[in-house]
Structure formats: structure tokens, C-alpha cells
Scaffold this motif. Structure first.
Motif, PDB file in Angstrom:
ATOM      1  N   GLY A 169       0.821  -1.203   0.000  1.00 31.64           N
ATOM      2  CA  GLY A 169       0.000   0.000   0.000  1.00 31.64           C
ATOM      3  C   GLY A 169       0.851   1.247   0.000  1.00 31.64           C
ATOM      4  N   CYS A 170       0.197   2.418   0.010  1.00 37.71           N
ATOM      5  CA  CYS A 170       0.873   3.726   0.066  1.00 37.71           C
ATOM      6  C   CYS A 170       1.845   3.928  -1.095  1.00 37.71           C
ATOM      7  CB  CYS A 170       1.607   3.918   1.386  1.00 37.71           C
ATOM      8  SG  CYS A 170       0.514   4.102   2.811  1.00 37.71           S
ATOM      9  N   GLY A 171       1.547   3.297  -2.238  1.00 41.30           N
ATOM     10  CA  GLY A 171       2.379   3.476  -3.418  1.00 41.30           C
ATOM     11  C   GLY A 171       3.634   2.632  -3.452  1.00 41.30           C
ATOM     12  N   THR A 172       3.771   1.650  -2.534  1.00 37.18           N
ATOM     13  CA  THR A 172       4.939   0.769  -2.543  1.00 37.18           C
ATOM     14  C   THR A 172       4.963  -0.062  -3.822  1.00 37.18           C
ATOM     15  OG1 THR A 172       4.986   0.644  -0.140  1.00 37.18           O
ATOM     16  CG2 THR A 172       6.127  -1.103  -1.327  1.00 37.18           C
ATOM     17  N   ILE A 173       6.112  -0.110  -4.456  1.00 37.80           N
ATOM     18  CA  ILE A 173       6.298  -0.842  -5.716  1.00 37.80           C
ATOM     19  C   ILE A 173       7.022  -2.151  -5.432  1.00 37.80           C
ATOM     20  CG2 ILE A 173       7.388  -0.784  -7.998  1.00 37.80           C
ATOM     21  CD1 ILE A 173       7.153   2.278  -7.883  1.00 37.80           C
ATOM     22  N   GLN A 174       6.554  -3.241  -6.036  1.00 37.73           N
ATOM     23  CA  GLN A 174       7.179  -4.560  -5.885  1.00 37.73           C
ATOM     24  C   GLN A 174       7.915  -4.918  -7.165  1.00 37.73           C
ATOM     25  OE1 GLN A 174       4.156  -7.363  -4.712  1.00 37.73           O
ATOM     26  NE2 GLN A 174       3.227  -5.927  -3.269  1.00 37.73           N
ATOM     27  N   GLU A 175       9.176  -5.297  -7.045  1.00 40.83           N
ATOM     28  CA  GLU A 175       9.997  -5.645  -8.205  1.00 40.83           C
ATOM     29  C   GLU A 175      10.891  -6.828  -7.868  1.00 40.83           C
ATOM     30  OE1 GLU A 175      10.964  -1.515 -10.461  1.00 40.83           O
ATOM     31  OE2 GLU A 175      11.861  -1.711  -8.479  1.00 40.83           O
ATOM     32  N   GLU A 176      11.391  -7.495  -8.898  1.00 43.94           N
ATOM     33  CA  GLU A 176      12.348  -8.577  -8.729  1.00 43.94           C
ATOM     34  C   GLU A 176      13.676  -8.157  -9.336  1.00 43.94           C
ATOM     35  OE1 GLU A 176      10.710 -12.066 -10.481  1.00 43.94           O
ATOM     36  OE2 GLU A 176       8.833 -11.948  -9.354  1.00 43.94           O
TER      37      GLU A 176
END
Length: 396
Positions: A169-176
Motif C-alpha cells: 500500500g501507500c504506493g509501494t512498488i514490488q519488483e524482482e
């Protein structure tokens, strides 16, 4: 040889030191000290085959082995000292099949880092603290500190600006990326003045890389901002619990857990993460009478996803965050008063069918773990035989 090291100071040395090290050794030590500290490593003795360090050598990395810069590679000469830019450093020792020598000995210690911004990768969120003294020294107001998503507000105290930033949430970006699954966000510090801008904005790029707890900081200037990157290598929160039946309804809460030989033991590994797109599986489980040593006396139940014990089996799990499995208490226990289990779990992206979570039994080496999966070690125990149990116990 090798392994994880977490004491504030200690000694590393080649196998058999000061005797000759063995041929074909490949040892990796991961040194991890407390958050907001650095690792200082000093070599005290180096006697190895030289010749451009092609055959036997030592490598020092500024963080995890497969995703960090190489600080140095050497095999002879003066005794160097290295200081990490995070609270983690990796040391690799390699020897070939030719000659062997005395090897090396090195001492490490932890030294304070002195950050103006600190970050902790907790199980559900990133905990970030920005010093108000730092903001004021740069001419910024604590009231102008926001996230990318300005609906998520910080807590402002007399000394700190505190953000609890959720992973989902809160604009957190998930990446590998290489060796990690990353969760990142940006804290923005805007300069005052709506018409005339005399100061650059500050962007604090916050990232939890779920591998190891470590800090790295890079500061560089852009045209109208100062970007500060803050990283912490975190470990996924995992626990393993015994259950009294294959229904997995009632936990076994006693410790030590007293059992009979050949008794069925049911275990559930649970990943505590708000990220729904993760899957956990059992990769390796090894038993030992010593919770600090799983090499000298070791019995593998499963290794690299391949069952080694005929009683080992897995169960259907209602959630991708659970992994359920069983085995029978074994003869190994009749010779030792207590037995501990160390299980290595794999965490992968859900639906990534190229990962080892979906491939099952594999002969891969540990260093071949793909970029979209992480390894988490959990130690459970002790297991002890019930009084009066004979080595030829019966199934319960």
C-alpha cells in the motif's frame, strides 16, 4: 567451511588453519552485524598459491555474494583492511586441485555507521525514521516531508519524522532483481517557497530487499533534487510449528517435544507477509543433535526438494503462505538425548513456474537460486524421546 556469522566481532580462517587447507574448497562467509553498523575486516595472515590468483584466492564483497560489488580479490601480498557500506559483507575462499598452503586468518568487527535516516524491514511494513536535526540542518521543515502517496502521513515527534510504510500500500512498488524481491517507495522533502525555489528537493528512495538485513546508502545530485537511496536487506519472517495430527488443527506447544520412535510428526511452515503473491515450499530439512552444527552429525529428511527419508511426505495446503509436511521419528534419536531440525524454505513469486517452488526435486547447487526466489532457514526443536521408549518403538 563458511556459513552465516552474526556476532559483533570474530575470526574467519581457511579450513584446517594453520594447517594446509584442502583442495577444491569453496567457502562463503556472510557477516551480518546490527543495523546502522558497518563491517570492518582486517587480514592478519595470508599464505596461498599466487600466480595472479587464478587457482587459490580470497574475494571480499560489499554485501550479499551474488548482488554486491567486489571489494577485492587477492592471494598474497600485504594484509588489507575492508569496510563495508552496509551492515553485511561476504568473504569467499576458493582453492583448486593443485597445491595447498597455510591459508588465511582475518578478524572482523562492527563499527557505527552514523545515518541521518534509518530503516527496518519488519514483517508487515517498512519502519523509516528521518532525523529532524538533519532536516533542519539542511534548511527543511518536517511538515514538508511526504510519501509519493501523500495520503499516507508520517508521525512527527520533537526529534523524528516516522513512517510505517506497508509493503502492499501507500504506493509501494514490488519488483524482482538479482537475488532479491524488492519493496520500494519514495519519501519526498520539498523545499519551501512556491514562487522562488532556492533549495533542491530531497527524495529518499526507501527499499526493503528481502534477503539479508543490511544497509547501503548512495547520495548523488540530480538537476533539481538530491536523491538518497536507503536499502535494507531483510529476511522473510517464517516459523515452523508441530501439529498433533494430519488435520493440522491443534499445535504442539510443549518444548521440548517428547515423542516415540517411529511416531508420525506433522509440521507446518508459515510465511508471515502481507504480500499475497508469494509461495513457500520446503527445500531442505536436516536433523542434528547440536542446534549450532548441522554438518558434523547430520541426517537429511529432504534436500533440494528431493526426499531422503522414506517417511517424508508433503500435504495439501490451503494457502500459498503455508507448507505442510511430515516424517517419522527415526533411529538417529535413540543415540542422542535431543534432536533439532533445520529447514530451509524457498519463497517464490506465486505463478512463477520457472522457480524451484514449482520444479520440485532438483540437483541444483545453493548458488543457483533464481532471482525470483529467496531462501529462509528455520531451526526447530528440541525433540526428545519419551522415557522408556526403546529403539524398536512402534508407530503411533
Amino acid at each position: 567451511c563458511g556459513g552465516s556469522v552474526s556476532d559483533s566481532s570474530g575470526v574467519l580462517q581457511s579450513p584446517n588453519y594453520p594447517g594446509s587447507y584442502p583442495n577444491d574448497a569453496d567457502c562463503v562467509w556472510e557477516i551480518q552485524v546490527e543495523n546502522n553498523f558497518r563491517v570492518a575486516l582486517t587480514f592478519r595472515d595470508i599464505v596461498m598459491q599466487s600466480r595472479m590468483c587464478q587457482h587459490d584466492y580470497i574475494e571480499v564483497y560489499d554485501g550479499p555474494l551474488h548482488s554486491s560489488p567486489l571489494l577485492g580479490r587477492f592471494c598474497s601480498g600485504s594484509f588489507p583492511t575492508y569496510v563495508s557500506s552496509s551492515n553485511m559483507m561476504s568473504v569467499r575462499f576458493h582453492s583448486d586441485s593443485r597445491y595447498s598452503f597455510r591459508g588465511f586468518q582475518a578478524h572482523y568487527s562492527s563499527i557505527p555507521a552514523g545515518h541521518n535516516t534509518t530503516i527496518q524491514c519488519l514483517s508487515d511494513y517498512m519502519h523509516v525514521v528521518v532525523s529532524r536535526d538533519y532536516l533542519q540542518s539542511q534548511g527543511y521543515s518536517a511538515q514538508r516531508v511526504t510519501l509519493n502517496d501523500n495520503r499516507c502521513r508520517p508521525t512527527i515527534t520533537s526529534q523524528e519524522v516516522v513512517f510505517n510504510i506497508p509493503y502492499n500500500g501507500c504506493g509501494t512498488i514490488q519488483e524482482e532483481s538479482n537475488d532479491t524481491i524488492n519493496y520500494s517507495n519514495t519519501i519526498k522533502v520539498a523545499s519551501s517557497g512556491s514562487v522562488i525555489k532556492r533549495k533542491k528537493n530531497i527524495n529518499l528512495h526507501i527499499s526493503c530487499k528481502m534477503l539479508r538485513k543490511s544497509w547501503q546508502q548512495v547520495v548523488y545530485a540530480a538537476e533539481d533534487t538530491v536523491d538518497v537511496d536507503e536499502y535494507e536487506f531483510g529476511r522473510y519472517d517464517m516459523n515452523i510449528t508441530f501439529y498433533d495430527s494430519p488435520a493440522f488443527q491443534r499445535q504442539v506447544r510443549s518444548s521440548p517435544y517428547y515423542i516415540g520412535l517411529n511416531q508420525n510428526l506433522y509440521l507446518q511452515a508459515c510465511l508471515h507477509s502481507p504480500d499475497p503473491n508469494l509461495k513457500v515450499v520446503v527445500d531442505t530439512c536436516v536433523a542434528s543433535p547440536d542446534p549450532r552444527d548441522f554438518n558434523t552429525l547430520a541426517y537429511y529428511l529432504v534436500r533440494n526438494g528431493c526426499p531422503r527419508d522414506s517417511s517424508y511426505a508433503t500435504f495439501y495446503s490451503p494457502s500459498s503462505h503455508f507448507a505442510r509436511f511430515k516424517f517419522n521419528a527415526f533411529e538417529f534419536m535413540s543415540r542422542h538425548p535431543s534432536v533439532y531440525l533445520k529447514c530451509q524454505m524457498l519463497v517464490c513469486r506465486l505463478g512463477d513456474f520457472s522457480s524451484h517452488c514449482y520444479r520440485g526435486c532438483s540437483s541444483r547447487a545453493k548458488r543457483d537460486t533464481s532471482s525470483s526466489e529467496e531462501e529462509v532457514d528455520v531451526v526447530v526443536g528440541p525433540l526428545q524421546l519419551r522415557e522408556g521408549d526403546a529403539p524398536s518403538g512402534t508407530t503411533e
